[in-house]
Motif scaffolding. Sequence first.
Motif, short mmCIF file in Angstrom:
data_model
loop_
_atom_site.label_atom_id
_atom_site.label_comp_id
_atom_site.label_asym_id
_atom_site.label_seq_id
_atom_site.Cartn_x
_atom_site.Cartn_y
_atom_site.Cartn_z
N GLU A 125 0.82 -1.21 0.00
CA GLU A 125 0.00 0.00 0.00
C GLU A 125 0.86 1.27 0.00
N HIS A 139 -2.80 3.33 8.80
CA HIS A 139 -3.81 2.48 8.15
C HIS A 139 -4.03 1.22 9.00
N HIS A 141 -6.97 -2.29 9.76
CA HIS A 141 -8.15 -3.06 9.36
C HIS A 141 -9.01 -3.24 10.62
N HIS A 200 -12.54 -3.13 3.51
CA HIS A 200 -11.09 -3.27 3.69
C HIS A 200 -10.59 -2.64 5.00
#
Length: 684
Positions: A125, A139, A141, A200
């Motif tokens: 990413e 980031h 999840h 996601h």
Amino acid sequence: MKNLWNDADAERMVAEYGAKGIARDLALRVYTTRLLGGDPRLVLHGGGNTSLKTTATDILGRAWDVLCVKGSGWDMAVIEPAGLPAVKMEALLAARALPSLADEDMVALQRANLIDPASPNPSIETLLHAFLPHRYVDHTHSTAILALVDQQDSERLCRKVFGRRLGFVPYIKPGFDLAKAAAEIFDAEPSVEGLILDKHGIFTFADDAKTAYDLMIEFVTMAEDHVARAGRTPFRAAALPASLASPADIAPILRGAITVDHGEGRFDRMVSDFRTSPKILDYVNAESAEELARRGVSTPDLSIRIKTGPMVLPAPEQGRLDDYASAVRERVADFAGRYRRYFEENDARDDVRRTMLDPMPRLTLVRGLGLFGHGRSHKEAKIAADVGEMLCEAVTGAETVGSFHPLALSDLFELEYWSLEQAKLASNKPKPLSGQVMLVTGGAGAIGAATARLFASQGAHAVVVDLDADRAREAAKAAGNGSIGVGADVTDPAQVRAAFDRAVETYGGVDIVVSNAGAAWQGRIGEIDDALLRRSFELNFFSHQTVAQNAVRIFLMQGTGGVLLFNTSKQAVNPGPNFGAYGLPKAATLFLSRQYALDYGAHGIRSNAVNADRIRSGLLTDEMIASRARARGLSEKDYMGGNLLGLEVRAEDVAQAFLHHALAERTTADVTTVDGGNIAAALR
Ligand SMILES: [Zn+2]
């Protein structure tokens, strides 16, 4: 979710890394990355990453604008600056002008622009991080966020919860296209404080470490509160039998059923890790559990760990394990059949050549009991179980606020069979005993410990059983590979049973048993004390029988063969003067080995013995060696090397013979001599 930022901790880390020449901004990046990585509700086994835009100097002393981004293979909970490789920003930003970029080219571009070419691969990413202007990008999840995005109308729900504070990015597979789309959505509305990625996860960003982290915790807390407010228990519990079998009762059945059988007695085995809790039970007992399992996984990268989702098994009724075994085999066949169809249908959509992964589940939900994670190693099995626990929370959350609607399996396939993942397969050569569990008695002694060590080095998990529990644990630790130590007196059938139960509870079963515990008593046979002889028979014969009986019980439940190995000593074939009390039961044990080979060969169970002689150990101590050498007028070296080869035989040589038997797939009812050569003791 609790915000764990602490000024004092942050400054301590800045000072600590400052002393090693690490800049303040990178030290703080390490600090908040660890805060995020330490919570499985945010980041689980590689699902998440962070970055920092800063400057770095190359070998020539030139300064570059760089993105320090999480490197693959690093665990965020314990990351170090080296786990955030620096990539030149100029090249990353230039990539945005490309119309498309294949995954392999993207990896090549990132690697070619590393400041330190020895760095790990920057995250997949990376470009998404690079295309956002903020210095700190986080980031995760998050499980609570997944409860909101795994919905049919996820965009509407996210707008309701977060207003316009977060941009909404529709699902695109991670890589160049997702990075570009996310950047465009950000550019169109640069006031957003983060981005939601449908099906996601979530990104937050800011120009300082604390704000980016604070925003992550704030948005995740908003999602958690929304789920909590919905309040109702989403699941209707299915009916369960009045009395349930235990996880240890069914673990070998399940483990055997999910073993890949290559025919000809060759198997790819896995070990299991069991978990349960009230939350897990709510989920696995739900009437809808099976249907939910078929919908998919809560965030696509979980497919690398648990494929298309869990297998669901009915509740096991106590006392009806034979019926249960056939029900389990049916469910496994059904799961594998569905998996094959999923592969074939999706693989046929293009011309890419792919290798199908084995079709066995990596996560099993058992109604009434809990969940099992499975893997080729205990580490992998534990990861699968961790993933299972978070899947359970995400699905429960999604069903609480609406209806669990994850990424379609056809899109999931792209991720599970990603070319970059497939490339890893080719380099992943399992060790000869990967996925196997060995149990060794007398495991803290010289031969037992050497055997545990050797088998563990070949990929097996060792259950080291010894009278002395502390020494058993020490020997297990020395063996490594997640091995365990168990204290047990092998002459007590209840303790032997308990040791096998521990093996099954920890790993799901047993494949190789080395019955090694023994002790030598002396005395001329005609004058020997009857009690002493009987005591020797208890340890040197009956304990082997008890151990072998327990092993065979589990082997038969697994239905995947098994290996019995006995330490019978040279005394079993060549009696030494005044050693009758030792030799007689050992001779019986040699016969026992052959009897097992005969009675269980048809089940693929092999039984072999090793007769070793004159090994430096608890039975033949340094003191005894010195006194015997003296008595014969020999040096210690000549005494220990008193064999045809003139070499001392070591515990490691005996371990090697056991390993040979574990691997020799067509050898049973055999005896291997490890004594450096002694013609009088040679077998005929
Ligand atoms: Zn992600």
